[in-house]
Design an enzyme around this catalytic site. Sequence first.
Site, PDB file in Angstrom:
ATOM      1  CB  CYS A 119     -14.131   1.271  -0.157  1.00  0.00           C
ATOM      2  SG  CYS A 119     -13.654   2.985   0.127  1.00  0.00           S
ATOM      3  NE  ARG A 160      -3.861   0.510   1.946  1.00  0.00           N
ATOM      4  CZ  ARG A 160      -5.094   0.579   2.455  1.00  0.00           C
ATOM      5  NH1 ARG A 160      -5.332   1.311   3.524  1.00  0.00           N
ATOM      6  NH2 ARG A 160      -6.084  -0.090   1.898  1.00  0.00           N
TER       7      ARG A 160
HETATM    8  N1   CP Z   1     -11.363  -0.265   2.184  1.00  0.00           N
HETATM    9  C1   CP Z   1     -10.097  -0.344   2.646  1.00  0.00           C
HETATM   10  O1   CP Z   1      -9.132  -0.570   1.924  1.00  0.00           O
HETATM   11  O2   CP Z   1      -9.971  -0.159   4.001  1.00  0.00           O
HETATM   12  P1   CP Z   1      -8.624  -0.045   4.824  1.00  0.00           P
HETATM   13  O3   CP Z   1      -8.012   1.292   4.533  1.00  0.00           O
HETATM   14  O4   CP Z   1      -9.049  -0.167   6.260  1.00  0.00           O
HETATM   15  O5   CP Z   1      -7.694  -1.147   4.414  1.00  0.00           O
HETATM   16  N1  NVA Z   2      -9.869   6.748  -1.209  1.00  0.00           N
HETATM   17  C1  NVA Z   2      -9.527   6.305   0.129  1.00  0.00           C
HETATM   18  C2  NVA Z   2      -9.730   4.842   0.241  1.00  0.00           C
HETATM   19  C3  NVA Z   2      -9.392   4.233   1.572  1.00  0.00           C
HETATM   20  C4  NVA Z   2      -9.585   2.751   1.604  1.00  0.00           C
HETATM   21  C5  NVA Z   2      -8.086   6.686   0.443  1.00  0.00           C
HETATM   22  O1  NVA Z   2      -7.226   6.537  -0.441  1.00  0.00           O
HETATM   23  O2  NVA Z   2      -7.821   7.135   1.546  1.00  0.00           O
END
Ligand code: CP
Ligand code: NVA
Length: 314
Positions: free
Chosen positions: A272, A109
């Site tokens: 999400c 991530r």
């Molecule tokens: N929807 C999602 O990716 O949540 P997190 O940021 O908690 O992983």
């Molecule tokens: N668009 C949001 C999604 C989190 C899961 C972000 O990038 O913070």
Amino acid sequence: MPSPLYGRDLLSIGDLSPEELRMLVEYARSLKLRYYAGERVIPVLRGMTIALIFEKPSTRTRVSMEVAALQLGATPLVFNRDELQLGRGEPVKDTARVLSRYVDAIAARVYSHRSLEELAAYSDKPVINMLSDLEHPLQAIADMLTILEKKGRIEGVTIAYVGDARNNVAHSLILAATKLGAHVRVGAPRSLWPLDRVRLAAERAAEESGGSLTLTEDPREAVRGADVVYTDVWVSMGEEALAEERRRLLRPYQVNVELLRHAKRDVIFMHCLPAHRGEEVTEEVLEGPWSVVWDQAENRLHAQKAVLAMLLSP
Ligand code: CP
Ligand code: NVA
């Protein structure tokens, strides 16, 4: 049947053909059914190790990826960026080459999608996007599973995405849904419409699948007659400096009961998560009868088991 995804990276929904995406969603559904039938562990990845690297916080992705790996017999190793030498400036390309000598896959991530591309270029093992500034493909695969479960199909379903349509979640959702023949309507201020390259790819996908992509600045027009209404936060991680401007710009795009009245009677609401109650969605909608967000969050686990199994097991 051999997995067509064996050994590949998953950085974008664009990495998948419509057939491959459909296969992942179907496989996720079958793994979920097997889980509920009592088959909690399906050890197709026994003895494997998966590195999970986080530059940003995560609840759903982190926990569901760890559990997914364990339920497939693999061992997850979780690192925050600052626990690695990466946090002290060791280049991504060096990290990629070293880690891929130890582990069977690297999931990350990241702030910049480029970091994922560099990881993938230098890793001998599959690299998986657990969210970048550009896309969130694992979320979109779980979302397709949720729509299939709730509506019985994806083809022909009308999905309205309201709010910041230029973010990771919106991009992956739009790409996945148009690939599978859904009609996607974006309701957002023009400055927050999807990036051109995403829009063009989605339009091409829709042409092939019989789906469509429509962009409008009018949230009611986007939602009119929709089967699914979807939103995400107005301020994504890393964009905190834009918070005030976003709240001003996006205020008319809040998903509330009044907006949902323009959708179909049996509309479902998706997000999400994490959600900001009172901003992109009201408490009443999030906690109301339309909301499928907890099933949607659960499906992350089953979708990611499908992804890991298909990428890592022949
Ligand atoms: N929807 C999602 O990716 O949540 P997190 O940021 O908690 O992983
Ligand atoms: N668009 C949001 C999604 C989190 C899961 C972000 O990038 O913070």
